[in-house]
Design an enzyme around this catalytic site. Structure first.
Site, short mmCIF file in Angstrom:
data_model
loop_
_atom_site.label_atom_id
_atom_site.label_comp_id
_atom_site.label_asym_id
_atom_site.label_seq_id
_atom_site.Cartn_x
_atom_site.Cartn_y
_atom_site.Cartn_z
N SER A 34 -47.57 -24.34 30.53
CA SER A 34 -48.59 -23.67 29.72
C SER A 34 -49.58 -24.64 29.11
CB SER A 34 -47.93 -22.91 28.56
OG SER A 34 -47.43 -21.69 29.01
N GLU A 55 -38.70 -28.11 18.62
CA GLU A 55 -40.00 -28.59 18.12
C GLU A 55 -39.84 -29.60 16.99
OE1 GLU A 55 -39.19 -25.38 18.47
OE2 GLU A 55 -40.41 -24.81 20.21
N PHE A 80 -45.52 -22.78 16.79
CA PHE A 80 -44.24 -23.46 16.61
C PHE A 80 -44.42 -24.93 16.21
CE2 PHE A 80 -43.66 -20.25 20.09
CZ PHE A 80 -43.27 -19.24 19.22
N HIS A 106 -52.33 -22.24 22.78
CA HIS A 106 -52.25 -20.80 22.49
C HIS A 106 -52.71 -20.49 21.06
CE1 HIS A 106 -50.49 -20.67 26.32
NE2 HIS A 106 -49.75 -19.60 26.18
N ARG A 164 -55.60 -20.13 25.16
CA ARG A 164 -54.88 -19.90 26.40
C ARG A 164 -55.78 -19.42 27.52
NH1 ARG A 164 -52.79 -15.95 29.47
NH2 ARG A 164 -50.75 -16.33 30.41
#
Lengths: 314, 274
Positions: A34, A55, A80, A106, A164
């Site tokens: 991603s 994370e 996150f 994102h 994104r």
């Protein structure tokens, strides 16, 4: 040039950096496909490390790498990274003023169908409050590449935020990008859009539409939210007398707040803030969500008219 | 080189420093600092830890991360006695303008390798350093001291998965197992045992030792160094408040400064030959 996701610019910059600099290390938390950090994994695996779905540990590990002389680029979804690992970023990365580059993918509501949990709408606010943190929100894939390269040359903790979806490419290779310096996108005299991220493109479209109504709108790309180019913000506000801030983020705590903080200490001009109005997002297509949450061209035009009206009615 | 009597004397000096500086500051965390005194004395005052007080940022030095940052007094005393700064400065602990902040601040204190204070983060940081050192072929080692209560933090176990995954054998985690945390006994609040089984399940080489027997601790450091291909954790059975009778095994002394009378008693006890 066809629409391109900003994250492609991030991946491209990481590839270039990993070819040039031995100290670069790219970290991800199981979303490398991603974030495009996978491109480094494929070409140059010794410069890539997947930390798994951890994370907080990833940020701490990156901090340790920076303490030992590496320049880590930490990539995962902005929600996150900025949210879950905020304490690690505050107490370890920022308190030690470590050379850690944080990339929040994102960002914004245009993440779309994944829904509210994955749409980072508070990341800029969370990062902006941290002492010594640099915060950058580029507007397209080309600027994301340039910004990422610029962060390598900028010592200390940095956060870069990108979206994104494939979005229009509105700059080219020759468009200047200077960290900490706003860029005038198009001139105008009645009001100014101070925008970043995908909303720069929306502001450009709104300016065109407003021009047909006889409102001369200026568009300024405020890609660096921190440190804010204060003098430039004050100049545009003074020259046009009406400001609309535009961001794919909560109106609380992000670019709109940064601009209001600056202007409240300098010039007295009406400010309208385009952004998500203190709510969570939801699933939908990016277009549906942009429209529903007041980030569409019509919303920008309406805000511009209000700002101009408030200016003239004073 | 290991001289048992010398290390014991240094540890007692460190304990006197801890009590003295917390008494002077009027606040601080004596229990966990006293608990770790023997572990740190045996590390910093033998051949097990490579550092140069005249060059605190020497690239090839061993690193020490105090994950349980509230026990700053123990590392401050160690660094002062090791020559990183004058021991007289210990009396400035927690004061305005002091280089000795309430919790460790890297840039403030010579010899500190990282700031800390938010629990559960140290092992991740140590892993990152160890990874970077290994990547550039350095033989420097990284030590990370954690509290047992601190193992209630999830990040500690995220980090525990990292080091074996990458075959880091230049890292040595230390767990100060004294079974007391701020609010009471660890086993009554949120039990962290069985620790050996947990760390073994996480693929670590586990060494158990008496955390106050400096000879045993020294052997544990040697054994950790000899272990190749995977990381080592030393589980040190300790007594919180060790060395001051009324502080031992007491949650009250996790974060309380002694008054003048208590201070006098503590110092009298710490003058006695161990």
């Amino acid at each position: 040039m066809k629409d391109t996701p900003m994250r492609d610019g991030y991946g491209k910059a990481l590839l270039e950096l990993s070819r040039l600099h031995e100290d670069v290390m790219v970290l991800d938390a199981d979303v490398a496909k991603s974030t495009r950090s996978e491109w480094v994994k494929q070409e140059n695996p010794s410069y890539f490390l997947d930390c798994g779905i951890s994370e907080q540990d990833m940020v701490g590990t990156a901090a340790g790498m920076a303490l030992a002389g590496l320049t880590p680029f930490v990539s995962t979804y902005g929600v996150f990274l900025a949210g879950r690992a905020w304490d690690q970023i505050r107490n370890t990365v920022c308190y030690n003023h470590l050379n850690v580059k944080l990339a929040g993918a994102h960002g914004g509501i245009s993440v779309g169908p994944d829904g509210a949990t994955h749409q980072a709408l508070e990341d800029v606010a969370l990062m902006r409050t941290l002492p010594g943190m640099t915060v950058v929100v580029p507007c397209d894939a080309i600027e994301t590449r340039k910004a990422t390269l610029a962060l390598y040359d900028h010592p200390g903790p940095c956060f870069i935020r990108f979206g994104r979806e494939a979005v229009p490419v509105i700059t080219d290779e020759d468009t200047p990008f200077v960290l900490g310096k706003n860029r005038l996108v198009c001139d105008g005299s009645d009001m100014v859009f101070l925008a970043n991220g995908y909303l720069v493109h929306q502001a450009m479209r709104a300016a065109e539409q407003l021009s047909a109504e006889g409102i001369s709108a200026r568009v300024v790309n405020v890609h660096t939210v921190k440190p804010l180019d204060r003098e430039d913000v004050i100049r545009h506000a003074s020259e046009t007398g009406a400001v609309v801030t535009c961001e794919e983020h909560q109106v609380i705590g992000g670019l709109g707040s940064a601009v209001c903080e600056t202007l409240s200490e300098s010039v007295c001009v009406p400010v309208e803030r385009i952004g998500v109005q203190d709510s969570f997002g939801e699933s939908g297509t990016p277009e549906e969500l942009i429209d529903k949450y007041g980030l569409g061209v019509d919303s920008l035009c309406a805000a511009a008219r209000r700002a101009v009206q408030r200016k003239t009615s004073r | 080189m290991f001289q048992e009597q010398k290390i014991k004397e240094i540890a007692r000096q460190i304990r006197r420093d801890i009590v003295t500086m917390i008494h002077a500051a009027g606040s601080g965390h004596p229990g966990g600092s006293l608990s770790a005194a023997d572990l740190l004395a045996t590390l910093y005052f033998t051949d097990q830890f490579r550092c140069d007080p005249s060059s605190p940022n020497w690239a090839e030095r061993d690193r020490f991360i105090l994950s349980k940052g509230h026990t700053a007094p123990v590392i401050y005393s160690v660094l002062a006695r090791r020559g990183f700064f004058p021991p007289e400065e210990l009396l400035t602990l927690r004061r305005f303008g002091s280089r000795l902040q309430g919790h460790p601040k890297k840039d403030a204190t010579p010899g500190l390798d990282c700031s800390s204070g938010s629990l559960g983060q140290g092992l991740s940081i140590a892993n990152g350093i160890a990874f970077a050192l290994q990547r550039r072929g350095s033989d420097a080692r990284v030590y990370c001291l954690m509290g047992d209560g601190e193992l209630q933090e999830g990040q500690a176990w995220e980090a525990a998965m990292f080091a074996p995954q990458h075959g880091l054998d230049n890292i040595c985690a230390l767990v100060d197992y004294n079974n007391v945390q701020l609010d009471g006994r660890v086993d009554e609040i949120k039990e962290v045992q069985p620790l050996r089984e947990k760390w073994e399940a996480f693929r670590w080489n586990v060494i158990e030792t008496d955390g106050h027997d400096v000879s045993a601790i020294y052997s544990a450091y040697q054994a950790a160094r000899a272990c190749k291909g995977r990381p080592t954790v030393i589980l040190a059975q300790c007594v919180k408040g060790k060395g001051v009778s009324y502080m031992e095994n007491s949650a009250k002394w996790h974060g309380t400064a002694p008054n003048d009378e208590e201070y006098a008693q503590a110092m009298a006890e710490l003058e006695v030959e161990a």
